[in-house]
Every structure is written in structure tokens, then in C-alpha cells.
Design an enzyme around this catalytic site. Structure first.
Site, PDB file in Angstrom:
ATOM      1  N   THR A   1     -26.875  48.188  44.449  1.00 31.36           N
ATOM      2  CA  THR A   1     -25.825  47.175  44.451  1.00 31.36           C
ATOM      3  C   THR A   1     -26.326  45.938  43.706  1.00 31.36           C
ATOM      4  OG1 THR A   1     -24.836  47.956  46.481  1.00 31.36           O
ATOM      5  CG2 THR A   1     -24.698  45.597  46.111  1.00 31.36           C
TER       6      THR A   1
ATOM      7  N   ASP B   1     -20.532  46.492  53.406  1.00 33.70           N
ATOM      8  CA  ASP B   1     -20.844  45.068  53.629  1.00 33.70           C
ATOM      9  C   ASP B   1     -20.585  44.205  52.404  1.00 33.70           C
ATOM     10  OD1 ASP B   1     -22.979  46.521  52.362  1.00 33.70           O
ATOM     11  OD2 ASP B   1     -24.225  44.736  52.559  1.00 33.70           O
TER      12      ASP B   1
ATOM     13  N   THR C   1     -28.179  43.680  50.309  1.00 31.14           N
ATOM     14  CA  THR C   1     -28.086  45.039  49.789  1.00 31.14           C
ATOM     15  C   THR C   1     -28.799  45.962  50.761  1.00 31.14           C
ATOM     16  OG1 THR C   1     -28.792  46.513  47.991  1.00 31.14           O
ATOM     17  CG2 THR C   1     -30.067  44.509  48.266  1.00 31.14           C
TER      18      THR C   1
END
Ligand code: ASP
Length: 320
Positions: A180, A211, A231
Site C-alpha cells: 500500500t 483500513d 500499512t
């Protein structure tokens, strides 16, 4: 709010395991993203401008699990998501379930600035992208198919079954991609911002939201504390409201580095017995930066006033 007049940016390309063959281009990309964001700050741009441009650049590289590099879900489809938060106004924008938006983080900004909402996903979000003329780009799915097939093979081979996905990840970290991307920044007016973008956890169920677009979990920014981008395993960051937890630590006097370390220690203490690799980057309102992880690597870079070039690394403070 502390007005240091000295801008700073920290970017990340995800917690996970980086292999030598991919790590050099990834390090170059996070450096370039930090530089791009910092140039914005130096030119008087806002923290929001900086994190958006840094994250959009990383979405476009294809080297990370975001934008055109997004991982495939269990149905072999891409469902991208992103968020942004402005620490000055506490405005936030978040989006998810996107299949062909070139830069999900730009759509998150549109939601923040042009709508009354915080979180818009799926068809409605794609419609907003159309109205505001955001570029479309199909993610580079063929590149991802090989990886998807390897992941799926591991999943269905041997003893593993779907509810044991976490055990699978532990056994085969090399085939999972947790890259991410995110950025946090402090601008010269003392305002902070954070943004995060992802293709989501590989082989996630269709419709799963992680998230990264969840305000407080993967992304948070508040001028009274600082900014954080997370992350790792999204479900853990959601359960611990991790980015906001880091900001709470900063609000209570911790510097950014102490705050991210404390939050990773919290993950290790409270979430055990399952795959719990996480990574965090943060900036506090005094210009301090933080980066820590429990994963083997965190691909990250930062740039502050006085530096000619960004500094990039695959390791920050590891806490296991
Ligand atoms: N946090 C992301 C998610 O669970 C994955 C990552 O950070 O790479 O969707």
C-alpha cells in the site's frame, strides 16, 4: 498548532517483504514521491497538495499495491480504495470499490472538497469521478495475474483453507503483496495532512473495505497532534483505530517516532497469534518524523528542509 515554517514529508510504499529484484525501483519511486511532495511544500503548497501528489505518483508507478499496481481480490478483480485527511479543518475524503479510476486518492480529495460526505464507494464514487473529469485507467491486471495465480495455488493447495488466510500469509509471505502507499506532510503554515491508497489485501473478499480508506484507521491528520498513514493487515488497523491512536499519542506529547513505536508495540501486545505485520509513518506538528514496522520491510522515504535529496530505505525501526 506549531508553526515551524519548515515543511517535511514522509511517504511509504507499504509494509511487507521486499525482494532485491523489486526493491531498487521501489526505493527510487518512494524517493521521487517524497521529492514531488516536498517540491509542492517548498513552493508554498499545502500539506494536502503534497500528500495527494506524492500518493498519486506512487499509484501511477505500478510498483506498489495501489492504483494501477493494485492486487486482485478473490474474484480476480481490482477494488481500489484511498483516503485523505486535512489536519487543519479535520475534513476527510475516502473512497473504495473502484475498478478503473487512475488515481483513487484524487477521488478521495474530490469527496473531501466537493461533497458533504466523507466516504463514498462503488458506483456512486465512479459517478463522481465522471462528473469531476477524473482520469480512468484500467489497472495493469495481466501483470498481477501471475501473482494472483501463485497466491491462489498456495491457498487451495495442502492444508490451507480460506478462513486460515492469515496462516497462509505467515507461511508464504513471499507471494503476498502488502505494498500500500501513503504520505504524511507538514506544510510551512503548520498544517498537517495524510493520505493512503491501496488495492487492498490480496485475495480479499469482494466488497471488503480495509483500513486505508477508513478515517482514523489507515489515515488520520489533526493539527493538534500530527498525521499518520498505516500499512499492513487492514483488519488490525481498523480494530485498533491505529492512525488515530498514533495521533493521540502525539497529542499527549510523544514525538512522531515515539508515537509510531508505541503503536506498533500496542499491535504486538494486543494482536498476537495471527499474522500481524504492520507499518506506520507519521509526522508531528513540530516537524518530527516517525517510521516503524513489525513487518520485515517498510519501503519509505522522507524529505525535510535542508535536505538536497530525499532519504529512502527498506527498513525503519523494526519492533517484533
Ligand atoms: N492495509 C492494507 C489493507 O489491508 C494492505 C496494505 O497495507 O498493504 O487493505
Amino acid at each position: 498548532m506549531s508553526k515551524t515554517g519548515k515543511p517535511v514529508i514522509v511517504v511509504h510504499g507499504g509494509a511487507g517483504t521486499w525482494h532485491p529484484v523489486h526493491s531498487q525501483p521501489a526505493l527510487e519511486s518512494v524517493k521521487e514521491a517524497a521529492k514531488t511532495g516536498f517540491d509542492r511544500l517548498r513552493a508554498g503548497g499545502t500539506a494536502v497538495d503534497a500528500v495527494i501528489e506524492a500518493v498519486a505518483l506512487l499509484e501511477d508507478t505500478g510498483a506498489f499495491n495501489a492504483g494501477c499496481g493494485s492486487a486482485l481480490n478473490i474474484e480476480k478483480r481490482v477494488e481500489m480504495e484511498a483516503s485523505v485527511m486535512d489536519g487543519e479543518t479535520l475534513q476527510a475524503g475516502a473512497t473504495g470499490l473502484l475498478s478503473d479510476i487512475r488515481n483513487p486518492v484524487r477521488l478521495a480529495r474530490v469527496i473531501m472538497e466537493k461533497t458533504d460526505h466523507v466516504f463514498v464507494v462503488g458506483k456512486g464514487a465512479e459517478e463522481l469521478a465522471r462528473i469531476f473529469n477524473l482520469e480512468r485507467r484500467k489497472p495493469d491486471t495481466p501483470v498481477k495475474i501471475k501473482r494472483y495465480e501463485a497466491q491462489l495455488k498456495s491457498l487451495f493447495e495442502g492444508k490451507y483453507e480460506l478462513p486460515k488466510l492469515t496462516a497462509l500469509v505467515k507461511a508464504h509471505p513471499e507471494v503476498f503483496q502488502l505494498e500500500t502507499v501513503g504520505a504524511v506532510a507538514l506544510d510551512s503554515n503548520g498544517n498537517v495532512a495524510a493520505a493512503t491508497s491501496t488495492g487492498g489485501f490480496p485475495l480479499k473478499l469482494a466488497g471488503r473495505i480495509g483500513d486505508s480508506p477508513s478515517v482514523g484507521c489507515g489515515t488520520y491528520a489533526d493539527n493538534q497532534s500530527g498525521a499518520c498513514s498505516a500499512t499492513g493487515v487492514g483488519e488490525i488497523a481498523i480494530r485498533l483505530v491505529l492512525a488515530k491512536t498514533v495521533c493521540n499519542y502525539m497529542e499527549n506529547g510523544k514525538a512522531a517516532q515515539e508515537a509510531v513505536e508505541k503503536a506498533i508495540a500496542l499491535v504486538n501486545r494486543r494482536i498476537s497469534g495471527i499474522y500481524n505485520d504492520m507499518g506506520l509513518v507519521a509526522v508531528d506538528v513540530h516537524g518530527g518524523i516517525g517510521a516503524a514496522h513489525s513487518s520485515p520491510n517498510l519501503c519509505w522515504a522522507y524529505m525535510a528542509a535542508g535536505q538536497k535529496e530525499p532519504v529512502a530505505s527498506l527498513i525503519a525501526k523494526i519492533l517484533k
